[in-house]
Design an enzyme around this catalytic site. Structure first.
Site, PDB file in Angstrom:
ATOM      1  N   LYS A 193       0.857  -1.190   0.000  1.00  0.00           N
ATOM      2  CA  LYS A 193       0.000   0.000   0.000  1.00  0.00           C
ATOM      3  C   LYS A 193       0.888   1.232   0.000  1.00  0.00           C
ATOM      4  O   LYS A 193       1.877   1.271   0.741  1.00  0.00           O
ATOM      5  CB  LYS A 193      -0.874  -0.003   1.265  1.00  0.00           C
ATOM      6  CG  LYS A 193      -2.140   0.808   1.164  1.00  0.00           C
ATOM      7  CD  LYS A 193      -3.168   0.159   0.267  1.00  0.00           C
ATOM      8  CE  LYS A 193      -4.586   0.357   0.731  1.00  0.00           C
ATOM      9  NZ  LYS A 193      -5.523  -0.417  -0.103  1.00  0.00           N
ATOM     10  N   HIS A 239      -8.912  17.183   6.594  1.00  0.00           N
ATOM     11  CA  HIS A 239      -9.394  16.297   7.655  1.00  0.00           C
ATOM     12  C   HIS A 239      -8.332  15.319   8.173  1.00  0.00           C
ATOM     13  O   HIS A 239      -7.631  14.683   7.392  1.00  0.00           O
ATOM     14  CB  HIS A 239     -10.594  15.496   7.143  1.00  0.00           C
ATOM     15  CG  HIS A 239     -11.703  16.368   6.657  1.00  0.00           C
ATOM     16  ND1 HIS A 239     -12.459  17.154   7.504  1.00  0.00           N
ATOM     17  CD2 HIS A 239     -12.176  16.613   5.416  1.00  0.00           C
ATOM     18  CE1 HIS A 239     -13.357  17.826   6.794  1.00  0.00           C
ATOM     19  NE2 HIS A 239     -13.205  17.521   5.525  1.00  0.00           N
ATOM     20  N   GLN A 284     -15.600  27.887  10.394  1.00  0.00           N
ATOM     21  CA  GLN A 284     -16.284  29.126  10.043  1.00  0.00           C
ATOM     22  C   GLN A 284     -16.064  30.198  11.113  1.00  0.00           C
ATOM     23  O   GLN A 284     -15.749  31.345  10.811  1.00  0.00           O
ATOM     24  CB  GLN A 284     -17.801  28.862   9.880  1.00  0.00           C
ATOM     25  CG  GLN A 284     -18.199  28.100   8.634  1.00  0.00           C
ATOM     26  CD  GLN A 284     -18.179  26.585   8.765  1.00  0.00           C
ATOM     27  OE1 GLN A 284     -17.464  26.013   9.587  1.00  0.00           O
ATOM     28  NE2 GLN A 284     -18.962  25.898   7.947  1.00  0.00           N
ATOM     29  N   THR A 311      -3.698  -5.480   0.765  1.00  0.00           N
ATOM     30  CA  THR A 311      -3.103  -4.151   0.950  1.00  0.00           C
ATOM     31  C   THR A 311      -3.926  -3.362   1.967  1.00  0.00           C
ATOM     32  O   THR A 311      -3.407  -2.510   2.669  1.00  0.00           O
ATOM     33  CB  THR A 311      -2.985  -3.380  -0.384  1.00  0.00           C
ATOM     34  OG1 THR A 311      -4.284  -3.084  -0.867  1.00  0.00           O
ATOM     35  CG2 THR A 311      -2.202  -4.181  -1.413  1.00  0.00           C
ATOM     36  N   ARG A 342     -10.906  17.523  18.513  1.00  0.00           N
ATOM     37  CA  ARG A 342     -10.524  16.955  17.221  1.00  0.00           C
ATOM     38  C   ARG A 342      -9.264  17.663  16.760  1.00  0.00           C
ATOM     39  O   ARG A 342      -8.726  18.507  17.484  1.00  0.00           O
ATOM     40  CB  ARG A 342     -11.650  17.175  16.187  1.00  0.00           C
ATOM     41  CG  ARG A 342     -11.890  18.648  15.882  1.00  0.00           C
ATOM     42  CD  ARG A 342     -12.838  18.867  14.711  1.00  0.00           C
ATOM     43  NE  ARG A 342     -13.029  20.297  14.460  1.00  0.00           N
ATOM     44  CZ  ARG A 342     -13.702  20.775  13.425  1.00  0.00           C
ATOM     45  NH1 ARG A 342     -14.280  19.965  12.566  1.00  0.00           N
ATOM     46  NH2 ARG A 342     -13.824  22.075  13.236  1.00  0.00           N
TER      47      ARG A 342
HETATM   48  O1  LIG Z   1     -15.546  23.320  11.302  1.00  0.00           O
HETATM   49  C1  LIG Z   1     -16.242  22.620  10.552  1.00  0.00           C
HETATM   50  N1  LIG Z   1     -17.182  23.200   9.761  1.00  0.00           N
HETATM   51  C2  LIG Z   1     -17.985  22.488   8.917  1.00  0.00           C
HETATM   52  O2  LIG Z   1     -18.846  23.059   8.207  1.00  0.00           O
HETATM   53  C3  LIG Z   1     -17.795  21.099   8.894  1.00  0.00           C
HETATM   54  N2  LIG Z   1     -18.402  20.112   8.203  1.00  0.00           N
HETATM   55  C4  LIG Z   1     -17.813  18.956   8.578  1.00  0.00           C
HETATM   56  O3  LIG Z   1     -18.081  17.826   8.109  1.00  0.00           O
HETATM   57  N3  LIG Z   1     -16.843  19.174   9.503  1.00  0.00           N
HETATM   58  C5  LIG Z   1     -16.820  20.506   9.723  1.00  0.00           C
HETATM   59  N4  LIG Z   1     -16.054  21.278  10.532  1.00  0.00           N
END
Ligand SMILES: O=c1[nH]c(=O)c2[nH]c(=O)[nH]c2[nH]1
Length: 283
Positions: free
Chosen positions: A12, A249, A221, A63, A178
């Site tokens: 992989k 992510h 945001q 894999t 997170r």
């Molecule tokens: O800070 C975030 N805003 C989002 O609009 C969003 N959408 C998501 O899936 N994760 C996140 N995280």
């Protein structure tokens, strides 16, 4: 003529993993973290001829299994260096599967350095690129916009995303801890007054970064808006700033399937698809 199978290896590539080393001596907010990210290519050599020659897969370690293994090993290994993690991985495949005769591991590290003095914010070394746009009509003053691209920053705690809209296709759970990683692009307009561009740029970047680390982020945001406001405060000559904060992510690796706990330590790093969040903040 039966063609001869001369050579083979499989595995992989681009298994991207990040690890937050957390001392667990305090509440997450007060912990001092270290953050490492690596991309691993793993290839196996061994008694796999039958898969190629007869479609017999019995010896093939999928894999997908190789990929899972990297995440599991990332839990146990401190990932002090790409070298030491590579040795852990190679040794594991040789120990685990007698029919593997050699394991080749290639690793690349994204180096995250501490951001300002924050215990849990980081900046990836090297990539930030200053940008500018100038328009000038005859007889008029230049209109100057400035900005930058490729400022990679991350928070390993003090960031969550919760209470977002409930709908039938929602699968994401609320979280109050997170990783928030983003590759910031910024562009701001000057009002035409006399400006020391270098000093202004420095003040704006400092304000953006200072704001990034100084609050609990309820969403990209909200953080974007706060950062934009801080930039406007840092420089009177800026009329507005457009920020783009893609959400790169880092998804918690599911290690429960292997009987391991993952207390926000090991993450699957993905580039695509990514959240795309942009806004202009003006006076
Ligand atoms: O800070 C975030 N805003 C989002 O609009 C969003 N959408 C998501 O899936 N994760 C996140 N995280």
């Amino acid at each position: 003529m039966a063609a001869k199978l001369a050579k083979h290896t499989y595995g992989k590539h681009r298994v991207r993993v990040s690890k937050v080393r957390r001392p667990r001596k305090a509440a997450p907010k007060n912990e001092t973290h270290e953050f490492v990210e690596v991309s691993v290519d793993v290839e196996l050599e061994g008694a796999f001829d039958a898969a190629y020659l007869k479609g017999d897969n019995r010896a093939v370690v999928a894999t997908d299994t190789c990929k899972n293994t990297i995440y599991v090993l990332a839990k146990g290994d401190p990932i002090d260096s790409v070298e030491s993690f590579g040795v852990t991985i190679a040794q594991h495949f040789l120990d685990e599967y007698d029919h593997v005769t050699a394991c080749h591991v290639t690793l690349e590290e994204r180096v995250w350095k501490r951001l300002l003095d924050s215990p849990h914010s980081f900046v990836a070394s090297g990539a930030m690129t200053p940008t500018a746009k100038v328009t000038q009509s005859r007889g008029e003053a230049p209109q100057v916009s400035a900005g930058f691209e490729h400022l990679l920053i991350a928070k390993t705690t003090e960031t969550g995303f919760a209470d977002f809209h409930q709908s039938r296709y929602r699968t994401l759970s609320d979280t109050d801890d997170r990783i928030l990683a983003t590759d910031v692009t910024a562009a701001w307009d000057y009002d035409g007054s006399q400006v020391d561009y270098l000093a202004a740029r420095q003040a704006i970047v400092e304000a953006l970064l200072g704001k990034f680390i100084d609050h609990y982020s309820r969403s990209v945001q909200e953080t974007l808006y706060l950062m934009g406001g801080a930039a406007l405060e840092a420089c009177d000559a800026v009329t507005n700033i457009t920020l783009t904060l893609p959400n790169k992510h880092h998804i918690l690796a599911d290690l429960a399937r292997f009987g391991l706990e993952n207390e926000n330590e090991v993450f699957v790093v993905t580039d695509e698809p990514f959240g795309y969040i942009t806004a202009t903040v003006a006076r």
